[in-house]
Design an enzyme around this catalytic site. Structure first.
Site, PDB file in Angstrom:
ATOM      1  N   GLU A   1       0.836  -1.201   0.000  1.00  0.00           N
ATOM      2  CA  GLU A   1       0.000   0.000   0.000  1.00  0.00           C
ATOM      3  C   GLU A   1       0.868   1.246   0.000  1.00  0.00           C
ATOM      4  O   GLU A   1       1.570   1.540   0.989  1.00  0.00           O
ATOM      5  CB  GLU A   1      -0.935   0.027   1.215  1.00  0.00           C
ATOM      6  CG  GLU A   1      -1.807   1.279   1.227  1.00  0.00           C
ATOM      7  CD  GLU A   1      -2.727   1.367   2.424  1.00  0.00           C
ATOM      8  OE1 GLU A   1      -3.286   2.452   2.665  1.00  0.00           O
ATOM      9  OE2 GLU A   1      -2.896   0.352   3.114  1.00  0.00           O
TER      10      GLU A   1
ATOM     11  N   HIS B   1      -2.309  10.195  -1.648  1.00  0.00           N
ATOM     12  CA  HIS B   1      -2.496   8.919  -2.342  1.00  0.00           C
ATOM     13  C   HIS B   1      -2.385   9.081  -3.850  1.00  0.00           C
ATOM     14  O   HIS B   1      -1.909   8.183  -4.544  1.00  0.00           O
ATOM     15  CB  HIS B   1      -3.848   8.302  -1.957  1.00  0.00           C
ATOM     16  CG  HIS B   1      -3.778   7.491  -0.705  1.00  0.00           C
ATOM     17  ND1 HIS B   1      -3.574   6.138  -0.711  1.00  0.00           N
ATOM     18  CD2 HIS B   1      -3.849   7.845   0.603  1.00  0.00           C
ATOM     19  CE1 HIS B   1      -3.541   5.681   0.521  1.00  0.00           C
ATOM     20  NE2 HIS B   1      -3.711   6.702   1.350  1.00  0.00           N
TER      21      HIS B   1
ATOM     22  N   LYS C   1      -8.380 -15.052  16.278  1.00  0.00           N
ATOM     23  CA  LYS C   1      -8.562 -14.650  14.874  1.00  0.00           C
ATOM     24  C   LYS C   1      -9.989 -14.235  14.552  1.00  0.00           C
ATOM     25  O   LYS C   1     -10.474 -14.456  13.449  1.00  0.00           O
ATOM     26  CB  LYS C   1      -8.092 -15.772  13.934  1.00  0.00           C
ATOM     27  CG  LYS C   1      -6.621 -16.125  14.142  1.00  0.00           C
ATOM     28  CD  LYS C   1      -6.174 -17.321  13.349  1.00  0.00           C
ATOM     29  CE  LYS C   1      -4.718 -17.652  13.697  1.00  0.00           C
ATOM     30  NZ  LYS C   1      -4.245 -18.877  13.046  1.00  0.00           N
TER      31      LYS C   1
ATOM     32  N   ASP D   1       1.723 -14.282  12.778  1.00  0.00           N
ATOM     33  CA  ASP D   1       0.581 -14.861  12.089  1.00  0.00           C
ATOM     34  C   ASP D   1      -0.298 -13.716  11.582  1.00  0.00           C
ATOM     35  O   ASP D   1      -0.927 -13.013  12.373  1.00  0.00           O
ATOM     36  CB  ASP D   1      -0.221 -15.746  13.051  1.00  0.00           C
ATOM     37  CG  ASP D   1      -1.325 -16.523  12.361  1.00  0.00           C
ATOM     38  OD1 ASP D   1      -1.754 -16.106  11.267  1.00  0.00           O
ATOM     39  OD2 ASP D   1      -1.768 -17.551  12.921  1.00  0.00           O
TER      40      ASP D   1
END
Length: 524
Positions: free
Chosen positions: A203, A509, A335, A411
Site C-alpha cells: 500500500e 495517495h 482470529k 501470524d
C-alpha cells in the site's frame, strides 16, 4: 463468445543424448538450426483463452484511444520526466510475450515423477518425503500443477528460497513464494530508545505516513509505553448431561483452593507456559473454560493448548461424564473480533502515549491541535460507535499491525484481534499541545517459532533487536516487540489523522499510491 487461443506449434523433435548425458557438436548444431527456423515451443500458458477485451478489433481500437488520453501520473507532475511513449498500432495489442521456461528438468526421473503426480499415482503432498529434496519437490509440484491446470506460474518465484526451513512448520505443498516489499519507518523514539521499524506492504503512502508520525514524535522527545498484561488464552468447550453438572465444574475451576493443583498439571508440558487464571462461562449444559498463561517469547498458541489438554485429561477422573467437544470453543477468542479480547485482553496489552508540541503539529503535520481533537472525537469515537465497531475506535491501526506482522513473521490472521485499538486525543498545556495515546489490549506476537525463524523475517526481528528468545529474561523480546507495534500504530494514527484534518489524504495517495507505468507498453 470469442475464446480464441494463442497459436500452438509442434514441439522440437527429440534428439538422443550422448552416453554421458550431454550433446555432441553435431547435435548442438541441429538444435541451433531448429531454433533459427522455428518459433519457441509452446508453454502451458499458450493454451489460455485471451481476455475478452483483447478479442475484437473494435475494442482494441477503443483501448488505444483511451490510452492516448492519459496524462502522466499526478506524482510526476513536479518532476522532469521523459515524454510518454507513442501508442502502439492496433495489430500489436493482444500479442503478449511468451514466458520464459518455468523450470529446467534435471533428469528423466523428474519428468516421470511429474507425470505420476499429474496422473494421480503419486500424491503431491508426499513429494518431500519421497524425494528427500524440498526444493526439487517444490519444482516438480509446480510443473505438475501448471500441466494440470493449464495456467502459468511464470511470475511466481521459485529460486532463492530455503524450502527446508518451512518443512513441517510453516507451509505445506509449496510451489514458490510471494514477494512483498519491506520499507523502513523511523527512527521511532520509544521509551528512550530508537527503532527502525520494518513494514512489509504493497500500500503506497503507508510507510511514508508512518515515517512522518515517527518524525513528529521524535521531535517532541519520543513516546512512552506501558505493558499492562501478558497472557495467551485457550478456551475448550465441554458438555454435561445437565446444566447443574456443568455449573459444578465451573465452581471447581474458579475456586482459589484448586488453582495450585490445576497450575501444576497445566505447567508440566512447558518450561515457559505458566497458568495465570481460568475464567468460565456457561451456555446451558455447555461449559467454556478460558485458560490464560504466560508463554515466554513465543506467541504461545501451541504452548497453551498443550497445557489445556493436560488439565482436561486430569479432570476426567473427577468428572468422567464430561464430554470434550473441542479444545477451542471460541471463548479464547482467536482470529476473530470479540468483546472478551477487547475487555479482558489476549497476548500483550499495551498503552502508548506522546505529547506533540503545537509547533510540530503545525509545521510537520500541517494541521492544528483543535482540528485533530475534533476529528478524533467525531471519527474514531463517535463514528466508530455509529458503525457498531468492536475494538475499532481508531483510524487505521490494522494497516500498521499487518505490515509489521508480515515483516517479522507473525501470524497475519491474528491481525484481527491485535488491531483492537482505541485512539485518544486531548488538548493539554492550556490547549497548546496535543496528548495522543493508543490502547491495544490484545497484541499477539512472538519472537520464536512459526514464521519468525525464516531468514527474511528473522532479519527484520534482528533489526529491532528482538530476534529469538531472550536468555536473560524470558518473554522480554516478545513484550518489547508488542510495545514497538503499539508505538508504530501511534505514529501511524497521528500522521493519518493529521492528513485527514488538513485535507491531504487524497492528494498524498494520488502522489504516492498511483502507478506511473505506461499501460500501453504493458499491453504490448
Amino acid at each position: 463468445m470469442d475464446v480464441r487461443r494463442r497459436n500452438t506449434r509442434p514441439s522440437r523433435p527429440s534428439i538422443a543424448t550422448s552416453p554421458n548425458g550431454g550433446l555432441n557438436h553435431q547435435q548442438q548444431r541441429q538444435i541451433k538450426a531448429v531454433d533459427q527456423t522455428r518459433p519457441p515451443s509452446p508453454k502451458a500458458s499458450d493454451a489460455l483463452p485471451l481476455p475478452l477485451y483483447l478479442t475484437n478489433d473494435e475494442n482494441d481500437q477503443y483501448i488505444i484511444e483511451e490510452d492516448r488520453k492519459r496524462g502522466p501520473c499526478p506524482a510526476a507532475l513536479d518532476l522532469d520526466c521523459p515524454p510518454p511513449l507513442p501508442p502502439l498500432a492496433p495489430k500489436m495489442v493482444g500479442k503478449l510475450p511468451t514466458p520464459p521456461p518455468l523450470i529446467t528438468l534435471s533428469s528423466e526421473e523428474d519428468e516421470e515423477v511429474i507425470k505420476s503426480v499429474v496422473a494421480g499415482t503419486v500424491p503431491s503432498y508426499s513429494l518431500e518425503s519421497k524425494l528427500g529434496d524440498c526444493k526439487r519437490a517444490a519444482a516438480i509440484r509446480r510443473e505438475a500443477l501448471q500441466r494440470m491446470t493449464g495456467r502459468s506460474l511464470a511470475g511466481l518465484p521459485l529460486e532463492g528460497f530455503d524450502y527446508e526451513s518451512i518443512l513441517g512448520q510453516c507451509c505445506e505443498m509449496p510451489v514458490g513464494y510471494v514477494q512483498i516489499p519491506v520499507g523502513i519507518a523511523g527512527p521511532l523514539l520509544l521509551d528512550g530508545r530508537e527503532y527502525s521499524v520494518p513494514m512489509a506492504t504493497t500500500e503506497g503512502c503507508l510507510v511514508a505516513s508512518t515515517n512522518r508520525g515517527c518524525k513528529a514524535i521524535y521531535a517532541c522527545g519520543g513516546a512512552t509505553s506501558v505493558l499492562l498484561k501478558d497472557g495467551m488464552t485457550r478456551a475448550p468447550v465441554v458438555r454435561f448431561g445437565t446444566a447443574k453438572r456443568a455449573a459444578e465444574l465451573k465452581f471447581f475451576m474458579e475456586d482459589p483452593a484448586n488453582f495450585d493443583t490445576l497450575a501444576v498439571v497445566f505447567n508440566r508440558s512447558s518450561r515457559f507456559g505458566r497458568l495465570q487464571s481460568v475464567q468460565c462461562a456457561i451456555a446451558g449444559k455447555n461449559l467454556y473454560m478460558r485458560f490464560c498463561c504466560s508463554t515466554g517469547d513465543a506467541m504461545g498458541m501451541n504452548m497453551v493448548s498443550k497445557g489445556v489438554q493436560n488439565v482436561l485429561d486430569f479432570l476426567q477422573t473427577d468428572f468422567p461424564d464430561m464430554d470434550v467437544i473441542g479444545i477451542s470453543g471460541n471463548f479464547c477468542s482467536d482470529k476473530k473480533p470479540s468483546a472478551v479480547n477487547w475487555i479482558e485482553g489476549r497476548g500483550k496489552s499495551v498503552v502508548c502515549e506522546a505529547i506533540i508540541k503545537d509547533e510540530v503539529v503545525r509545521k510537520v503535520l500541517k494541521t492544528t491541535v483543535p482540528a485533530l481533537v475534533e476529528l478524533n472525537m467525531l471519527k474514531n469515537l463517535t463514528g466508530s460507535a455509529v458503525a457498531g465497531s468492536l475494538g475499532g475506535f481508531n483510524a487505521h491501526a490494522s494497516n500498521i499491525v499487518s505490515a509489521v506482522f508480515i515483516a517479522t513473521g507473525q501470524d497475519p490472521a491474528q491481525n484481527i484481534e491485535s488491531s483492537h485499538c482505541i485512539t485518544m486525543m486531548e488538548a493539554v498545556n492550556d490547549g497548546r499541545d496535543l496528548h495522543i495515546s493508543v490502547t491495544m489490549p490484545s497484541i499477539e506476537v512472538g519472537t520464536v517459532g512459526g514464521g519468525t525463524q525464516l531468514a527474511s523475517q528473522s532479519a527484520c526481528l534482528n533489526l529491532l533487536g528482538v530476534k529469538g528468545a531472550n536468555k536473560e529474561s524470558a518473554g522480554s523480546n516478545s513484550r518489547l516487540l508488542a510495545s514497538i507495534v503499539a508505538g508504530s500504530v501511534l505514529a501511524g494514527e497521528l500522521s493519518l489523522m493529521s492528513a485527514l484534518a488538513a485535507g491531504q489524504l487524497v492528494r498524498s495517495h494520488m502522489k504516492y499510491n498511483r502507478s506511473s507505468k505506461d499501460m500501453t507498453k504493458i499491453a504490448s
